[in-house]
Design a protein around this motif. Sequence first.
Motif, PDB file in Angstrom:
ATOM      1  N   PHE A   1       5.610 144.519  72.535  1.00 22.93           N
ATOM      2  CA  PHE A   1       6.069 145.585  73.640  1.00 22.93           C
ATOM      3  C   PHE A   1       6.078 146.704  72.721  1.00 22.93           C
ATOM      4  N   VAL A   2       6.320 147.154  71.776  1.00 24.16           N
ATOM      5  CA  VAL A   2       6.370 148.473  71.222  1.00 24.16           C
ATOM      6  C   VAL A   2       5.829 148.451  71.545  1.00 24.16           C
ATOM      7  N   GLN A   3       4.540 147.973  71.057  1.00 20.95           N
ATOM      8  CA  GLN A   3       3.237 148.995  70.594  1.00 20.95           C
ATOM      9  C   GLN A   3       2.221 149.538  72.058  1.00 20.95           C
ATOM     10  N   GLU A   4       2.956 148.043  72.992  1.00 20.53           N
ATOM     11  CA  GLU A   4       2.401 148.245  74.424  1.00 20.53           C
ATOM     12  C   GLU A   4       2.658 149.830  75.011  1.00 20.53           C
ATOM     13  N   LEU A   5       3.992 149.964  74.441  1.00 21.81           N
ATOM     14  CA  LEU A   5       4.519 150.991  74.934  1.00 21.81           C
ATOM     15  C   LEU A   5       4.464 152.462  74.070  1.00 21.81           C
ATOM     16  N   GLY A   6       4.041 152.390  73.015  1.00 16.21           N
ATOM     17  CA  GLY A   6       2.963 153.355  72.669  1.00 16.21           C
ATOM     18  C   GLY A   6       4.509 154.301  71.719  1.00 16.21           C
ATOM     19  N   ILE A   7       5.158 153.367  71.467  1.00 16.23           N
ATOM     20  CA  ILE A   7       6.229 153.762  70.513  1.00 16.23           C
ATOM     21  C   ILE A   7       6.342 154.339  69.062  1.00 16.23           C
ATOM     22  N   ALA A   8       6.375 155.446  68.604  1.00 17.48           N
ATOM     23  CA  ALA A   8       6.022 155.229  66.817  1.00 17.48           C
ATOM     24  C   ALA A   8       7.652 155.746  66.027  1.00 17.48           C
ATOM     25  N   LEU A   9       7.280 155.334  65.080  1.00 17.24           N
ATOM     26  CA  LEU A   9       9.059 155.243  64.201  1.00 17.24           C
ATOM     27  C   LEU A   9       8.675 156.679  62.966  1.00 17.24           C
TER      28      LEU A   9
ATOM     29  N   THR B   1      11.911 157.718  67.145  1.00 11.98           N
ATOM     30  CA  THR B   1      10.904 157.584  67.396  1.00 11.98           C
ATOM     31  C   THR B   1      10.209 158.789  68.374  1.00 11.98           C
ATOM     32  N   SER B   2       9.559 158.351  68.795  1.00  6.85           N
ATOM     33  CA  SER B   2       8.618 158.415  70.022  1.00  6.85           C
ATOM     34  C   SER B   2       8.217 158.097  70.822  1.00  6.85           C
ATOM     35  N   LEU B   3       7.400 158.873  71.977  1.00 11.80           N
ATOM     36  CA  LEU B   3       6.998 158.306  72.704  1.00 11.80           C
ATOM     37  C   LEU B   3       5.811 159.067  73.497  1.00 11.80           C
ATOM     38  N   LEU B   4       4.816 159.243  73.706  1.00 15.67           N
ATOM     39  CA  LEU B   4       3.872 160.215  74.600  1.00 15.67           C
ATOM     40  C   LEU B   4       3.765 159.723  75.274  1.00 15.67           C
TER      41      LEU B   4
END
Lengths: 143, 143, 143, 143
Positions: free
Chosen positions: A21-29, A39-42
């Motif tokens: 789910f972390v990958q699915e949302l696109g969360i980067a460390l 962390t961030s998310l486009l």
Amino acid sequence: VKARNPDYAARVRELCALAPFVQELGIALDELGEGRCVTSLLLEPRHRQQNGYAHAGVVATLADHSAGVAAGSLVGPDEAVLTVEFKVNLLRPGRGERLRCRAGVLKAGRTLTVAESEIFAVEGEAETLIAKATVTLAMVPYP
Amino acid sequence: VKARNPDYAARVRELCALAPFVQELGIALDELGEGRCVTSLLLEPRHRQQNGYAHAGVVATLADHSAGVAAGSLVGPDEAVLTVEFKVNLLRPGRGERLRCRAGVLKAGRTLTVAESEIFAVEGEAETLIAKATVTLAMVPYP
Amino acid sequence: VKARNPDYAARVRELCALAPFVQELGIALDELGEGRCVTSLLLEPRHRQQNGYAHAGVVATLADHSAGVAAGSLVGPDEAVLTVEFKVNLLRPGRGERLRCRAGVLKAGRTLTVAESEIFAVEGEAETLIAKATVTLAMVPYP
Amino acid sequence: VKARNPDYAARVRELCALAPFVQELGIALDELGEGRCVTSLLLEPRHRQQNGYAHAGVVATLADHSAGVAAGSLVGPDEAVLTVEFKVNLLRPGRGERLRCRAGVLKAGRTLTVAESEIFAVEGEAETLIAKATVTLAMVPYP
């Protein structure tokens, strides 16, 4: 606060990669330290609610995940963390290009760790605090 | 509790359809009443965290969304609701075929509404309570 | 839910009597069952805030204490409970002759228990829900 | 953050004096600024729970009250604040001579304000963080 696992960075990154789910949302460390992370998310159209802002669930996921990373950086090699509960206050609408989360451990205990996450909307160079969360995590055996 | 908008059901369904993240996760609205609803989500691999359970962010999104639907069913035609804050306790691992959420309004006020969500893991006919959330929502002008 | 300590009622009443702040506020234990209890407090002028309503701290103390009693009724003879965190929503002003709290365990675990408290303002025969709390408690050795 | 009431300090002190439960507990207002304050409480035997630590209800009252003072310093002359909800994490046992609370406003809105409180146990010169709270407050007409 000191990490008890010398390879904490590799371990944390491995666990992030294993969480679909972390990958699915696109969360980067983006940054990782002992007891803290960024962390961030486009922000994409799919992350929005009906008004066009980041959905509270996206903000909450980012807050929970980042607190887990901060807490997880401090556990021993045979331990992992699991969220027990969290509370998030949504302070302002989540708009802009991306969300950034700064999480840090408030108290690392033997069985429970408490971490905080601050979530910012990022527009160019400007960061606006849009949410704040407190997360309680339990130590569980790894894996 | 009585709905102030006679067309509340159409309004609520319209708003759900307009929320991309709700659609993205695959949350369905199975029942809708005045101040209450039942929602569900088919658990897919992409919803999981590193242990294979539903990610806390998925559970939280379902809880927040469902509380918003329950609260939104009671507002006037010119109003909508926005989450102010929520707290969720994760009681048991979220596994099974689907998650189901039963949400209901605890107090509907003029400016704030408080709702609760109970989230269950569904395996065949069996329902297990896996999380409980309390959600505070503010009335905002529609749209 | 079943008590693991056959003498749970005596133990719980003993611990209540040993808690000075509970006595100081005047909190009574009116009913006690396995994983649940009813408590009450006669509202006195000293319990109020500036508008004459019960102070949020009084409501919170009643909620926390009652959840602790409900959770404590389920622990073994060598265990006790300690509050890890709680969240309370104040739904309506706390006025009337007394406050009553109904608390129950949502999930009793090996290391953590989650309980809920509903607080009512009591005026004659009428009970009005004025607050709702969720409380996370940890098992600790007794005493 | 800027106070909208030039006489905010007098107003806040007046409201503290009018809140019997704050006086009953013995909470002092040690510092007051625009959107922030420091409070303290001399720990007496009556403030304790069964283990001799400060009762969670005392910690919660201090946290809630201090957040209210911080938020109340920013409202207009015709407004006051009322707690909507709060969450407190108890991180360490509350022991020592006194408790000190540092509260600050995270977001001051037109209808809602969110403040945070950090509670410390004070022993001589040493301060230990024992609890952290997030408090949501609503603006209401004064008085």
